[in-house]
Structures are given as C-alpha cells and as structure tokens.
Design a protein around this motif. Sequence first.
Motif, PDB file in Angstrom:
ATOM      1  N   ILE A 159       1.194  -1.627   0.194  1.00  0.00           N
ATOM      2  CA  ILE A 159       0.286   0.144  -0.184  1.00  0.00           C
ATOM      3  C   ILE A 159       0.878   2.006  -0.056  1.00  0.00           C
ATOM      4  O   ILE A 159       2.399   0.913   0.690  1.00  0.00           O
ATOM      5  N   ASP A 160       0.578   1.949  -0.371  1.00  0.00           N
ATOM      6  CA  ASP A 160       1.207   3.498  -1.158  1.00  0.00           C
ATOM      7  C   ASP A 160       0.681   4.589  -0.686  1.00  0.00           C
ATOM      8  O   ASP A 160       0.471   5.567  -1.897  1.00  0.00           O
ATOM      9  N   MET A 220       5.631  10.967  -1.748  1.00  0.00           N
ATOM     10  CA  MET A 220       4.752  10.216  -1.109  1.00  0.00           C
ATOM     11  C   MET A 220       4.386  11.186  -0.182  1.00  0.00           C
ATOM     12  O   MET A 220       3.575  12.129  -0.059  1.00  0.00           O
ATOM     13  N   GLY A 221       5.496  12.108   0.903  1.00  0.00           N
ATOM     14  CA  GLY A 221       4.857  12.419   1.683  1.00  0.00           C
ATOM     15  C   GLY A 221       4.913  13.572   1.112  1.00  0.00           C
ATOM     16  O   GLY A 221       4.204  14.308   1.573  1.00  0.00           O
ATOM     17  N   ASN A 267      -1.124  18.042  -0.372  1.00  0.00           N
ATOM     18  CA  ASN A 267      -2.310  17.998  -0.797  1.00  0.00           C
ATOM     19  C   ASN A 267      -3.211  19.173   1.151  1.00  0.00           C
ATOM     20  O   ASN A 267      -3.703  20.084   0.469  1.00  0.00           O
ATOM     21  N   ALA A 268      -2.042  19.258   2.233  1.00  0.00           N
ATOM     22  CA  ALA A 268      -2.753  19.152   2.771  1.00  0.00           C
ATOM     23  C   ALA A 268      -2.941  21.065   3.125  1.00  0.00           C
ATOM     24  O   ALA A 268      -4.084  21.610   3.450  1.00  0.00           O
ATOM     25  N   ALA A 269      -1.791  21.209   1.850  1.00  0.00           N
ATOM     26  CA  ALA A 269      -1.521  23.001   2.342  1.00  0.00           C
ATOM     27  C   ALA A 269      -3.049  24.025   1.399  1.00  0.00           C
ATOM     28  O   ALA A 269      -3.274  24.278   1.392  1.00  0.00           O
ATOM     29  N   GLU A 270      -2.864  22.694   0.123  1.00  0.00           N
ATOM     30  CA  GLU A 270      -4.432  22.944  -1.242  1.00  0.00           C
ATOM     31  C   GLU A 270      -5.695  23.217  -0.123  1.00  0.00           C
ATOM     32  O   GLU A 270      -6.248  24.386  -0.598  1.00  0.00           O
ATOM     33  N   VAL A 271      -5.552  22.068   0.717  1.00  0.00           N
ATOM     34  CA  VAL A 271      -7.150  22.346   1.188  1.00  0.00           C
ATOM     35  C   VAL A 271      -7.578  23.562   1.972  1.00  0.00           C
ATOM     36  O   VAL A 271      -8.460  24.398   1.608  1.00  0.00           O
ATOM     37  N   TYR A 289      -2.138  11.110   0.319  1.00  0.00           N
ATOM     38  CA  TYR A 289      -1.855  11.417  -0.731  1.00  0.00           C
ATOM     39  C   TYR A 289      -2.029   9.981  -1.809  1.00  0.00           C
ATOM     40  O   TYR A 289      -1.150   9.212  -0.409  1.00  0.00           O
ATOM     41  N   GLN A 290      -2.609   9.431  -2.347  1.00  0.00           N
ATOM     42  CA  GLN A 290      -2.541   7.241  -2.450  1.00  0.00           C
ATOM     43  C   GLN A 290      -1.482   7.752  -3.714  1.00  0.00           C
ATOM     44  O   GLN A 290      -1.469   8.413  -5.010  1.00  0.00           O
TER      45      GLN A 290
END
Lengths: 800, 290
Positions: free
Chosen positions: A485-486, A556-557, A563-567, A627-628
Amino acid sequence: MKEKFNVVGKPVIRQDGRAKVTGQAKFADDYKFPNMLFGVMVRTNSTHALIKKIDYSSIANDKNIITIVDANDIKGLKKTGLIRKDQPVFAFEKIVTPGDVVAMLVGENEDELRTLARKVKIELEELPVLTDPEKALDENAPLIHPEFGTNLIIHHPLRKGDIEKGFADSDFILEQTYTTPHIEHAYIEPECVIAIPLGDKGIHIIGSIQNPFTARRIVAEVINFPLNKVKVEQAELGGSFGGKDDTMCILSARAAVAALKTNRPVKIKYSREESILESYKRHPYRMHYKVGYTKDGKIKAMKIDILADGGAYCSMTPFVTWRSVVQATGPYEIENVWTDIRGVYTNNPYTGAMRGFGSPQIIFAQESLMDEIAIHLGITPDEVRRINGFRQGSITASGQRLENHEVNLIKVLDIACEKTNFKEKWLENQKHQNRRIPTIEFDEKIRNRKLILSKEEFVEPNEIWKKGIGLAVSFRGSSLGAEGIDAAAAYLSIQNDGTAYLLCGLAENGQGMRTTYSIIVSEVLGIPVENIYYLEMNTSHIPDSGPTVASRSTIMGGGAVKNAAEVLRKRFENFLREYWKLSDDDLIIFENGSVFVKGKEEINLSFSEFSNLAYKNGICLASIGWYQGPKIHWEEETGHGSAYFTYVYGCQVAEVRVNIITGEVYVDRITAVHDAGKIINILGAMGQVYGGVTQGVGYAIFEELDKHNGKPRELNFDQYIIPTSKDVGEIIPIFVEGKDEYGPWGAKSLGEPTLELTSAAINNAIRNAVGERYFNLPINLEEILLKRKPRPEDLKRGSL
Amino acid sequence: MISKFNYVAPNNLRSALKFLSDKKTNSKILAGGTDIIPGFHIESKRFIDTELLIDIKKIPGLNEIKEKKDYVEIGACVTFSQITESDIIKQYFPLLAKAAETVGSVQIRNRATVVGNFVNNAPCADSVPPLLVYNAKIEIQSLTKKRQIDLQKFLIKPYTTALKKNEIVTKIIIPKPDPDLKGDFYKLGRRRAVAISRISLAVLMKKKNDLIDEIRIASGAVTPIGTRLYDLERFAKGKQANSETYKELAIQMGRLVLEITGLRWSSEYKLPVLQQTFYQLLERINSDEN
C-alpha cells in the motif's frame, strides 16, 4: 502545471541543520529518565546451534541484576518479521547467526552488566554451518529454519518473449558472472532505544527508529498490546540508509518487554561492534548474465540468473530481490528476457534494506556488461545505450509501457556526455595499448620466486597513473511499487498569528524532508519557511503513512503535505472571496507572507493578519492531507505488470586514475545527471548526490564486510573501510526536471538513484584506464592487481 | 568495554616517575591516548590490567620542539600536529614532517604524540622509518637514572620496547643531518586518510660523482617493526646512482623482506608492490636531486 515558483527550487537552509551542528539536537541516547535501567545482550560464540539450556545461576544473584528477560517473558509473538515471521526477539530454539541474542540482562549499571553477560552458561548443540549461498539449495544443505522445509526464501521469475529465439537471432553471445559483497550501512549513530512504561496508557518508545509505524506494529505484536497503547517517538536520527528498520523494531520490542517486566524505563544502546555484529547488511549477489546482440549493437535476448544471500532471516529479501527482477535488464528495451532471482537462507548476517535496495548490484553487473558489448563491437559506450535505451513509450522487461511521464534516459545520457566530453576522452584513453596492469601471477608451486620481480617488470615513474572515464545509466521505479500500500498523510495547523505546525507520517532520517515539506507549504500558502515548525514524529499524532523507504519521502509525503496545504488554501480562498466580496474571476494570491488579489493589490492582508481574521470568523485553520499512489498490478508467476507508477532516470560519468603498481583507484570526478522530476529542495538534492555518490565510491572500491564462519571480520571502522572526504574528488550534480503527473509538481525520487550508478561507472572507467575488466566488488588494491582478495585465516586484528 | 582504573595527572616529572616506580601498581603512561583508549575498547591484553593511568601532558616542557646547535629535541608530549606545523622539523627533517601528515586524521594528529607512536611500537607506526633514517636517539628517565639510547635499539619486537616499567621516554634527540642527504617518505594505505600503513618507507641518499655515497633505508609495516635495513644500505653503497641499481635494490629489498617475514597471507600483494614502490621512491629522490 505551475511554471513560476517562489520557494520551490530555491536554496533554503536545512531546518534541523543548526541544532545538529551545534550539538543541541536530541538523539536517542540523549534521553534520560528517572529510575532508568539498561539492557545488555547475551550472545553465544556460535554460528549455528540448537539451544539446549540457558543457565543464569552464575549471575542470577548478582546485585547488579534487576531482572533477566528472554523468550519466556514474551506474551505475544516470540518471532517477528516484516514479511515472514522467522526472527525471534530472543532466540529460544536455535542460534542461526553470530549476532543472535538469547537474553537481556537488565540493571542500573551498564558496564557491570556487560561483564556479567559473558558469564551466562548456554548449553548448545552445534550444527553444521552454511555460509555459502550457492550451497543453500543443495539437497543435503543444513536447513536454517527447518519449519519452512527449504532454504529458499523467494524466487522471482520474469519471462518475456522467446528467449531461445532471441539468442538464435543474435550475432554474438556474451556471458559474464559478477559478484557483490555484504555492505554495512555505517550510520554514524549506533542503535539506541528507550521504552517507558505508562501504566494504563501503555508504553512509550523513543529511539533511533527509521520507521516508527513498523516499530509500533512489531512492539504491539510482541507485548500483545493494541496499537493505540504503543506510542513510538522518533529521536533525531544519526543516519540510517535503510538500516534502522528490522533491527530497531526488535530492539524496541526487547526494551518494551523489559520495561513492562520491571515497570521502569529501560534503555538499550549498542556499541559499534554490537551494531555491526547484529544489524542487517546489503545483500551480496552472485549474478550470471547471458546476453545476445546483433552486430549493430541491438540486444535481442538477456538471460539472468541471480542468487542473493538473505542470511539468517528473511527480512526484506523478497522485496529487495523484487526490485532487482523489475530492473535487472537495465533501462533497455529487450524483446526476449528470462530472469530468475532467488534469495536464500544462510548462517551469515541477515540482509535487508539498504539505500539502493536491490539495484546497485544489478546495475554494477548490467552496466559493466553494456560496456563490454560496446568494446566488442567497436562502438562507444554511449552509443550502445542509445541503440537500446528506453524512449517515450518503450516497453519494460515486465511489459509496462513507459508513459505519463517524460522518459528522459537519453536526455540525461546526452547531458552527461556533453558536460564531460565523454566520447573524446573515452576514445583517447582506449587508444593506448601499453596501459595494462602488471597482474601478479601466483602459482602455488613456484610462489616464492614469482613474488620477486625481474628488472623488466618494474614500471617507470611516468607510467604509473592511468586515466579512465566510464559511464552508467539507470531507470528506477519511484516509491514502493507493487510491494504494498502506498499512501501518506500530513497534518498542517496554522496558528492565529500566521505561523504553522507541520507533521507528516513519514520520518526524518536525515534526508532533509522537514525542509522539503516546509518549502511545499510555503509555496502553496506563502508562509515563510522559517515560520513553519516541524513537529516531532510520534505515531500517536499522525496517521500511519507506511515506511520511510524507497526514496518516497518527497513524492508521497510531499504529495500529502501539498494536499494538506491546498485544502487549506481552497478553504481560505472561499472565505476571502466572501469576506472581500470578490467575483469568481478574481485571483487570490498567497505569497511571501501576504495575501492579496491579483490586479487589485490594495486588497491585501499579511498572512498573520489573515490568520487571525480567519480564526475569529470560525474558520478551521488545520487540515490533514492524504496522498495515494495510483493502482499498480503485478503477476508473480511471470513477472509481468506495471511494477511502479512512475520512474526516474540517471546517468553518472566517473573519471578515475588507477595506480597500476599499487592498485589504488582515485575518483577524480563524478558527474551525476539525474532526472528526479521537479526539484523542491535544491540544497537537499545536492546533498543527496554528494552523499549517495560517496557511498557509491565506497561500494565500488573500498567496502566489504567479510565473514569468518558467518561472523563479521570488521566490527569497527578501523577495519571496515569507508571513503573519507579525501578519497573522493569533485562531485558535480546536474538535475533534469522531467515532467510527471505524480508527486508534488512532478517531484519524484533522488536518494537512491544517486548511489546505485556509481560503482558501475567506476568499473567502466577502470576498464577504460587499464584495459582490464573487473567482476567482483569491491575493486580494492588486491582486486586490481591480483583479481582476488587474499585474507588472513583467523579473526585476529593486525596489519591490513 | 573499558575496565576500571585510576587516573593521575602530575605536574612534574619527578612525581610521575614516583607513581611509575610503585612496583605493586600496574601503571601505564598516558600522553595522547590514541593507542591506549582504543586498546581498552578492544580489550587488548596489553592494556586490560591497567590499574593506574599517569597522564604526563601537564608536565611542563614535554610538549616542546627545541633547536640546539647540532641537534633538535622533540619532547614526549609533542603531537603530530605540532610536527606538521614546525618550521624546524620541516627544515631539517622533512621526511618526519611528511610522515606526520599521513598519520590518522586531524583529530588524531591533534592528540597523538610521536613518542607514543614508537613506545607503542606497532609495525605500522608511521614516524618510525623517518626517525630511524635520521639516526634518532631517545632520552629515558627513571627516578634514579637518565639514559640515552638509539631508537633502533629501543625497538625490540612488535609492541615491545626496551622501556622499563619505572621509566619514561622524555624526548627524542635527532642530529641535524648532512644537508647533502636528500630523501623522501612513502606510505601506502587503503585510503588517503585515517589509514593504517600497509607499506611505509623512508630513504635518505647522498650521491657523489654519480655514485651512491651514503644511503639510509628504513621500512615499516612490511617488516615486523620499523627497521633500518643496514644490509641493503651496504649493498647499495658505492654503486652507480641509476635506474639499474635502483631496480637491483628493490629486488634485494623484496628478498630481504621475504626472508624476514616468510610468506604471509598478504605477501602476494605486498611483496611485489613493495619492490615497485621502493623503486619509485628511489627514482623520485634521484630526480629531485638533479
């Protein structure tokens, strides 16, 4: 795709740099707790034996012993392992390698415990020792773990096309065998961990742990606790290179068992000798390559047979060898491929993850081989690679079409050749026919006489140093691929003064990801990097994001952080649009610590004012990003599938000098051209190249962990030779930023590619310098002159 | 693991010698500590029973390099870093300065002492071959006696010297050499720093009318201890100073070392390399002179 960046790609000072160089950073051994005890290991002198009886009577009443823990104290699983549960926390049935630990003495005085540890009487029944992996699958080979019925850990086959037809269609066939040794990670900080019992709240582990979530899982299994009662915290880590995974999981479990038994904090810290003795190594490979090619240089078929020494435990062997099977043919489009890779048990030190993870071995073999083809056909090394190398839409050995990213193999090759004037230098060196090494023939019967030179054998002073240039190329799958799982998580919390907390579920192992992640947040929200406080890694504060391995931190990180910042940015924009009464067409800019509307710059706030405003309006200033990686598939029986969702490409050119009378190789210059996608943290990226290339030089010409009856000969750095800053010349990093749809703005992987190419490039440069091909790493003084490595017959220290 | 011991740091030589002369205590002198501390760590039999460490670094005068009319004195606590930075050493004993630069790393050179290097008498001690070709003497002191001895005679066998339990080597005394003696030092290690010598060689040579008028040759790491090779020097004296002779000398060196050490696991690499590098060294000295 974003074109203009404010922070990304600009030099940003490493966040943890100052604390580390001024001694403020807190490493695991810097943690001390009231009533803390120490755990000291009890080992045997055996390599392979049945444990008949452990007798503590000679020390049990010693005042320095608070308690002794062994397998009987384990309430959960007595054996662990990340893939296969074959490794006991404390050996209780068998000793299978000299690093094995049967018990741990626990007390207040570590020194006294070390003396006592030797006094434990362990009754053993010695078993035949298996140290040669080539004999591991023999019918009468001793079984290391009889419960599996075989010493075979894993076999990865890969079949593509019609191998026999491929050879039939070839004009020439070349067969070579290459070997690589055990390698020690050589992190500067030996292992250290502390377990603190928390009563009803479970247990707290602090340590030099590469993968806190993996350690948590193993500790929970061993002490039989639910995951939420095992809190694993990462101390500042003094290097890992893949090496502080399994070993640290087991040490954490041992400390936890002792802490629960005594209800006191227990610290374990290893000496360098213990660290090298017990920790896992890079896999030694024996690689047989058979390649068929046409007179035009087109490879028609490649048959590969690889044997990996897994040592005493399975560890990461199935995954390490899996990366090898995917990449074993190199970055070349070959119609017919037949690959078999087997990993086997022996009584040698166990082998697992190390920076590169199954690629440095195969690249050494396959890139050496490519040069041989070029030399045989009278073409230059770059040409043979251009003829066969991957281009946009090429199909890999596992049948994957390379698309969705720029396939920049030929581009990195071209840039590297141009920057180094490769072709001209290579051809010039190749012309000289009087460059050969005076190889020393050693004949048992006439040995004395042969060692005394005749006058004709002396080399004249101006003939000693020979110059050579060589290159190697590679492709590498980013992140975990079909291993598992990534996905990764990140937590971002803006404070109402505009500063921020940031944390990702991956771990800072020295690669500089805190800085990289802060740059990403800064780019999206315009927060100055210095206003971002990167939180301490703790498994109870952030979702499990898998292990920090496979050069996956940035892709990945970094994806999760972005993603967190863009949310948040989206949320902030929605709020501002309403607050400022903007139309949908107005562009809100977050830049350099301020927020404003494009074209209406009079509408602006500092980010600090904005944060306060948003807070007062009830806007949530925190987010969790995720992020997946995209789905991939793999068929184990045939070795077919889309192994990784994207790839990176690299080319390194080595320029060396070889001293033909002493066998010294000096690396004058390495030009390292890497397409790692978008470079987020330029100083971090350069650092990766400097470090990776230096480790690659070590792999090429210095490093080898030799064994005597399964026991490492070199237990400290007086004997295990790694390069110093004086041993490597100039390193020139060049980045090609290929476009990719994955990762933050297309940023991919760099940590491992920097190391994997170097040994092959150096081997090819040596060939160019002296006209000799070498097949066995390391290419050290003896290898150069004798093509073998004589060794003392015992483990005594002495003149090297 | 480091076992327990007591530590004293007297501020005068007499007091240090008093501690040393206590026959009941197993004491060792501590200067740089770069052999003793790692020796403790690997539980070396030579150090494991140490009960008292006598640190001599606080004794005034021992850390000085002093130039006299005909000779130079190097005190017992002079470090390799001091040697590499000393103009006196560079002027009169360039081989010693060069050898000192090859020892360990900056940190090790900042602590390690030249005297400690040969008192430890490891086969690979880098300072020994240069000191031998410069005909170094050493001064040894006990509570009751002061004596001088040639360094070559002081070195007995690996890790063994003529130093008695109640004695301290206080200084090295090196006569200023004949300015016509030219020479060089060579070291081969597995890497360029923090490397244990596999071969070390020191040569001083004086030519007269194209003949070798005087030559001094010393080896380290290839012989059981650092040694002057007097037989080889005699063999060379009076011969033509040319490549033919240098090759003969190198071959002779190979034979001599094989005779001294017998065949070892390392011989098949070391012996041919020794001959080749010794030849190179002689050629280099020859060309530097011309």
